[in-house]
Each structure stands twice: as structure tokens, then as C-alpha cells.
Enzyme design. Structure first.
Site, mmCIF file in Angstrom:
data_model
loop_
_atom_site.group_PDB
_atom_site.id
_atom_site.type_symbol
_atom_site.label_atom_id
_atom_site.label_comp_id
_atom_site.label_asym_id
_atom_site.label_seq_id
_atom_site.Cartn_x
_atom_site.Cartn_y
_atom_site.Cartn_z
ATOM 1 N N SER A 24 -29.340 -64.389 34.883
ATOM 2 C CA SER A 24 -30.798 -64.242 34.947
ATOM 3 C C SER A 24 -31.473 -65.563 35.272
ATOM 4 O O SER A 24 -32.370 -65.637 36.110
ATOM 5 C CB SER A 24 -31.337 -63.743 33.600
ATOM 6 O OG SER A 24 -30.996 -62.410 33.414
ATOM 7 N N ASP A 328 -28.326 -55.730 27.741
ATOM 8 C CA ASP A 328 -27.115 -55.724 28.570
ATOM 9 C C ASP A 328 -25.830 -55.716 27.733
ATOM 10 O O ASP A 328 -24.731 -55.656 28.286
ATOM 11 C CB ASP A 328 -27.109 -56.950 29.495
ATOM 12 C CG ASP A 328 -28.176 -56.828 30.570
ATOM 13 O OD1 ASP A 328 -28.595 -55.694 30.886
ATOM 14 O OD2 ASP A 328 -28.616 -57.867 31.087
HETATM 15 C C1 S3P Z 1 -32.748 -58.877 33.866
HETATM 16 C C2 S3P Z 1 -33.484 -58.009 33.134
HETATM 17 C C3 S3P Z 1 -32.939 -56.796 32.520
HETATM 18 C C4 S3P Z 1 -31.424 -56.832 32.485
HETATM 19 C C5 S3P Z 1 -30.822 -57.287 33.762
HETATM 20 C C6 S3P Z 1 -31.316 -58.688 34.102
HETATM 21 C C7 S3P Z 1 -33.420 -60.058 34.444
HETATM 22 O O1 S3P Z 1 -33.344 -55.676 33.286
HETATM 23 O O2 S3P Z 1 -30.907 -55.557 32.148
HETATM 24 O O3 S3P Z 1 -29.416 -57.317 33.670
HETATM 25 O O4 S3P Z 1 -32.742 -60.992 34.892
HETATM 26 O O5 S3P Z 1 -34.657 -60.085 34.438
HETATM 27 P P1 S3P Z 1 -34.781 -54.967 33.046
HETATM 28 O O6 S3P Z 1 -35.801 -55.966 33.339
HETATM 29 O O7 S3P Z 1 -34.817 -53.828 34.023
HETATM 30 O O8 S3P Z 1 -34.723 -54.518 31.627
#
Ligand code: S3P
Length: 454
Positions: A24, A328
Site C-alpha cells: 500500500s 487483508d
Molecule cells: C488498500 C486498501 C484496501 C485493501 C487493499 C489495499 C490500499 O482495500 O484491501 O489490499 O492500499 O488502499 P479497500 O480500500 O477497497 O478496502
């Protein structure tokens, strides 16, 4: 296609290992480096395929980048330095690439098309398109025949209609989503008025921390974030970042250490942002053995070493605000639950059905294949732990979902014979060295080519 064959563990997992840089944070660092003015430097281990999708998107829009060993140099050209790409931008399997890019592309005077792989093409995109449209962007997708009012990729974005500038936005998000929140905040860098966004629950806040570190006038109180577009200089400085290790990747190692008797595993330099540490909290509540050793900070992100060991676990519960901070990690939490005494409840987690796969249905199938009793519910699972004896060796179809594949590998270490995890190439989206790391800790995992479509 690649299958992994996991052999039952015959000895404890031991050792000290790194994990790849947080996926992320790396997405955000790559994107913002392309919008900064000058050369930025991003370090933190090999980038997974998802991060490479973000990097490739920048390259397709005229940003020069150079990879030197595991360091990435990006020549940012400023907020308005992107050029129209000559073809649709392929976001691969990465929802973060598609949704974050949408926020930036919404403000451009050229048109772009965002496409993705089969899994990404099924995922809901109206949640990101709607707020961007509300501030003047043009963004359309393919109408989803199964979900009323929903759109999916390909996304057609821009060019930004007259008056060629995004307007202010005050927006209450219906679902907590860091990707949507980040798209809104990134679009706010281009707006002629303030951005105010409120989430139902606090989701990961890496975008906020990075923007603040770059001097963007942003403030937040809990789940309310405000970005003062008009007082922003319009310039992002170049920066250097060593991306902290990914706590989501570390979770697989930390959980494996709990489950295999006498294990002692250290994972070094892991990001410990509290919006990401839900699994570690649940694990501690379940009687898990985990010590966090703080190791400072990197661009506003706390870092630490994780010391994990084998433990006798009791049932846990995941629900409410903790879900967003564990979003996650539910597949690997299911593995923990499978070996705990009692029944672990996972609730309020319906969002898992629209991740890289329907992770509730997938984990129910995986657990049952290993002989673990569980009940699938609309918003989660009830997992009846089986702490004694071996699990049943399984043949798992991972559905091309990296986290399902890795959680299945961890369960395979506890089985009564070799477990096959099919379609495991996708592990490289987030943890390219997963097999090597598990082997370094003492696990036996073989890689086999299964001869399907590559
Ligand atoms: C992420 C946000 C999450 C997560 C994804 C990465 C990000 O998704 O599940 O693996 O980097 O902002 P959502 O924003 O759809 O919850």
C-alpha cells in the site's frame, strides 16, 4: 501456472527474515513520486506485481524511472507533467492501482482508459467514480448486469470537462475504503476548493501520512479528513523513502510461527501503522505469542521488529471497527482460528466478498478441505477450531488470489500429508519471495508447473 506442494512441518520454524516493502505504501510512494518535482528514491525490497502495475502506468504517461538493484528512481514531472498514454493502462490484478490512479486521472485534460485482469474487472468501481463525478470529473465504466447501479472496468476517464478544474467536495463514504478515500484526496490536490471526506470507520491512512510528510495542508480527526486545496502550493517535493515491511505479508509468517510447535520467528522492519495491525491485536487476544519491538519511523509510518512464537490459542472474535484494520488478514486469521480451542467468529466483513476473490466463500472452502468445520455467513465465518492432531491434507484451488494461496500454504504445514495449492503465481502480486522466505524458516515447499494456461 504454478502449483505449490507443501509438506507437513517436521521441525519448528526458526529464523529472522525481512518481508517485502508494504504494498500500500509503495503504491502511494510511486504515484506521488511521479507527481513530485524532481528525482525521488524508493527503497524497500523487490516490488511485487501490483506495485509494478502502478509503476508501468506512470511510465505509460511519460514518467522516466530507473531500477538499480532494489532501489527505484523516479523523475517526477510535477502535478501536471503526465502525458496522455497511447493505449489503455493495464492495472493487472491491482485494485489500488486502478482506484488511486482514477483520482489523479480525473483531473487531467486528456482521456485515459483503465483496464485490469479478470478478477479486477469484476470488482466494484462506482464507489470511486461517484465522488469524483460529484466534483466535476468525467468517469464511466461498464454497467454491471448483476449489481444495480454498479460499474466495473474498463473505466473511461476524462478529459476533464469545462471549466477544466475539479471543484470542492464534501463526501460521506458509504463503505470504509482506503482506496476510495485516497482517490478522493489525490483528486483534491487538483481542486479549486477544499476536500472533506468522512469514512464510516478509519481505514488505512498511508496517503494522509505521506501527503502530510510532503507538506500538503491536510488534517484529520479520526475518520474525518480535510485537505485544503486552495492553500496548497501545487508543488510536491521529491523524496526518499525506505518502504517499511508489509505487515500483511508478515502476518503469514507470524501466524505460521504460532501454529508450529517450538517455532521462534522474527520479522524485521515491519510497518506498524495502527490502521494495519488488527490481526496482531486479535492474535494477542487469542493468547498468541507476539512481541513488537519499535524501530523508529519512516515518513510518518511507525516501524518495528515482530518476534513471534508457538502458542496455545483460544477462540477469537473479529468484528466492528477492527475489521477495517484487519481487512487483508482475514484469510490468515482463518488459519489461526482453525487451530484455536473453541469457535472463532468473524463478523461485519461483507467487503471481503469483493476483494481479489470472494474471500469468505474461498476460505470456507479451504477450511473444509483441510477438515475444519466452519459456517459461512453473509458477512463472515464461524470457524470451529481443531487444535489437536493433524489437519487433512488438501488439494486447494486458490482461484488466483494471493492471500488465499498463502493462507492455504500455512495450513498445509499442519496437514497429515502433502497439500497442493493450485494457481499460486499470484502470490507474486504482494510477496514475490514467499516460498524462499518460508524455506529459510524451515518449511518444505516445492514449486511445480501445472501446465495450465500461463
Ligand atoms: C488498500 C486498501 C484496501 C485493501 C487493499 C489495499 C490500499 O482495500 O484491501 O489490499 O492500499 O488502499 P479497500 O480500500 O477497497 O478496502
Amino acid at each position: 501456472m504454478t502449483d505449490l506442494v507443501v509438506f507437513p512441518s517436521e521441525r519448528p520454524l526458526t529464523g529472522s527474515v525481512p518481508v517485502p516493502g508494504d504494498k500500500s505504501i509503495a503504491h502511494r510512494a510511486i504515484l506521488l513520486s511521479g507527481l513530485a518535482e524532481g528525482q525521488s528514491r524508493i527503497e524497500g525490497g523487490a516490488l511485487g506485481a501490483d506495485n509494478m502495475s502502478t509503476l508501468a502506468a506512470l511510465r505509460a504517461m511519460g514518467i522516466t524511472t530507473e531500477e538499480q538493484n532494489e532501489m527505484l528512481l523516479v523523475e517526477g514531472k510535477g502535478l501536471y507533467g503526465l502525458r496522455a498514454p497511447s493505449a489503455p493502462i493495464d492495472c493487472g490484478n491491482s485494485g489500488t492501482t486502478m482506484r488511486l490512479l482514477a483520482g489523479v486521472l480525473a483531473a487531467q485534460r486528456f482521456a485515459t482508459v483503465l483496464v485490469g485482469d479478470e478478477s479486477l474487472t469484476r470488482r466494484p468501481m462506482e464507489r470511486v467514480a461517484r465522488p469524483l463525478r460529484l466534483r466535476g470529473a468525467r468517469i464511466e465504466g461498464k454497467l454491471d448486469p448483476k449489481r444495480v447501479g454498479e460499474i466495473t472496468a474498463p473505466l473511461q476517464i476524462g478529459p476533464l470537462p469545462e471549466p477544466n478544474v475539479l471543484g470542492p467536495l464534501e463526501y460521506e463514504m458509504p463503505v470504509a475504503s482506503a482506496q476510495v478515500k485516497s482517490a478522493i484526496l489525490l483528486s483534491g490536490l487538483y481542486a479549486d476548493g477544499p476536500t472533506y471526506v468522512r469514512e464510516p470507520l478509519v481505514s488505512r491512512d498511508h496517503t494522509e501520512r505521506l501527503l502530510l510528510a510532503l507538506g500538503v495542508p491536510l488534517s484529520s480527526v479520526g475518520a474525518i479528513i480535510q485537505l485544503d486545496g486552495p492553500s496548497f502550493s501545487g508543488k510536491l517535493p521529491p523524496f526518499s523513502i525506505t518502504v517499511p515491511g508489509d505487515p500483511s505479508s508478515a502476518s503469514f509468517l507470524v501466524v505460521a510461527a504460532q501454529l508450529i510447535p517450538q517455532s521462534r520467528v522474527t520479522v524485521r522492519r515491519v510497518g506498524l501503522n495502527p490502521t494495519r495491525t488488527g490481526l496482531f491485536e486479535v492474535l494477542r487476544d487469542m493468547g498468541g505469542s507476539l512481541v513488537l519491538e519499535p524501530k523508529g519511523e519512516e515518513m510518518g509510518e511507525p516501524i518495528g521488529d515482530l518476534h513471534a512464537g508457538a502458542a496455545d490459542l483460544r477462540q477469537g472474535r473479529l468484528g466492528g471497527e477492527l475489521v477495517a484494520r484487519t481487512i487483508d488478514e482475514v484469510p490468515i486469521l482463518c488459519a489461526l482460528a482453525a487451530r484455536a480451542h473453541g469457535t472463532t467468529l468473524i463478523e461485519d466483513a461483507a467487503e471481503l466478498r469483493v476483494k481479489e476473490s470472494d474471500r469468505i466463500a474461498m476460505m470456507a472452502r479451504v477450511l473444509r478441505a483441510f477438515g475444519v468445520t466452519c459456517e459461512e455467513r453473509p458477512d463472515g465465518l464461524a470457524v470451529e477450531g481443531k487444535p489437536e492432531g493433524k489437519l487433512k491434507a488438501a488439494d486447494i484451488e486458490s482461484g488466483g488470489d494471493h492471500r488465499i494461496a498463502m493462507a492455504s500454504c500455512v495450513l498445509g504445514l499442519l496437514a497429515d500429508g502433502p497439500t497442493r495449492v493450485r494457481d499460486a503465481d499470484n502470490i507474486a502480486t504482494s510477496f514475490p519471495r514467499f516460498v524462499g522466505t518460508m524455506r529459510a524458516l524451515g518449511a518444505r515447499i516445492e514449486v511445480e508447473s501445472s501446465g495450465g494456461t500461463p
